[in-house]
Design an enzyme around this catalytic site. Structure first.
Site, short mmCIF file in Angstrom:
data_model
loop_
_atom_site.label_atom_id
_atom_site.label_comp_id
_atom_site.label_asym_id
_atom_site.label_seq_id
_atom_site.Cartn_x
_atom_site.Cartn_y
_atom_site.Cartn_z
N CYS A 145 0.88 -1.16 0.00
CA CYS A 145 0.00 0.00 0.00
C CYS A 145 0.92 1.22 0.00
O CYS A 145 1.96 1.20 -0.68
CB CYS A 145 -0.99 -0.03 1.16
N THR A 146 0.59 2.29 0.70
CA THR A 146 1.47 3.46 0.69
C THR A 146 2.65 3.27 1.63
O THR A 146 3.81 3.43 1.24
CB THR A 146 0.68 4.74 1.04
#
Length: 247
Positions: A145-146
């Protein structure tokens, strides 16, 4: 446990192999098959060479639409597959701040715990697709994800659990993010320091909130994998055959 952690890439601070852990039967998770990471938009030329050497064929991206637009990437020879889960915790925190409400540390921790409970139930279909993709495409893959800590952290916990790794070891892998991830102010947005510290680290309470929900509402991890995610004993056996060392 795995040795002292370090990111395998220069341009992704939280990139690591989830292999090497032993499950409850003493079998070891195969190395070089599944990697977890923060976003992959800042990889160096050497990193790209390493990704190629690892044989990674797919990147499984849990980021939401705005995150993908903010830090897009394209890796040569790697197909990006979207498993989008929008980062609602950030939006909710920003809404509180806009109303003049300053959440306490305890409020923020509870918001994160709620986020993990939602992973279990509201995002079950997405996590089911994630695990089934690993079955359908048995080549080296990376999921992220981030920051590689929450959506990715729960995905890693599910995968390790499906492979029979105990919760203490799974929690150890989860908490490595606090040693590896390098915070990037450009991606964090504005917020009170005590709030941002909670949001951009991981705590046992977060993942344990998900485990507690799995236990209370689904009768344990096996029930959750089978009933909520739709992985029967044959599929779990195949996943273990693919990702556990034999013998």
């Amino acid at each position: 446990m795995n040795p002292s952690p370090s990111s395998l890439l220069q341009g992704a601070s939280n990139f690591r192999d989830i292999g090497g852990y032993r499950n409850v039967d003493g079998r070891r998770v195969r190395r070089g098959q599944v990697f977890r990471s923060d976003h992959l938009a800042s990889l160096t030329a050497d990193d790209l060479d390493r990704i190629k050497a690892f044989g990674v064929g797919h990147s499984l991206d849990f980021r939401g639409a705005v995150e993908v637009e903010t830090t897009p990437y394209a890796l040569p020879g790697v197909q990006r597959v979207a498993f989008s889960i929008e980062p609602t915790v950030i939006a909710r925190m920003q809404a509180l701040v806009a109303q003049g409400v300053v959440p306490s540390t305890e409020d923020t921790v509870e918001l994160m715990r709620e986020t993990y409970r939602h992973f279990v139930n509201r995002n079950a279909d997405t996590y089911a697709r994630f695990l089934k993709h690993l079955l359908d495409k048995p080549t080296p893959q990376v999921f992220h994800c981030t920051a590689g800590k929450d959506r990715t952290g729960f995905a890693a916990a599910l995968l390790l659990s499906a492979l029979g790794v105990d919760r203490a070891t799974t929690l150890h892998d989860y908490l490595l993010t606090n040693q590896l991830y390098k915070r990037d102010a450009r991606l964090e947005g504005q917020g009170h320091p005590h709030v941002m510290k909670v949001l951009w680290q991981v705590q046992p309470a977060f993942l344990n909130a998900a485990f507690d929900t799995v236990d209370k509402e689904h009768g344990g991890m096996q029930g959750y994998l089978h009933d909520a995610l739709g992985l029967g004993s044959q599929e779990l056996g195949e996943l273990q055959r693919l990702l556990l060392e034999q013998g």
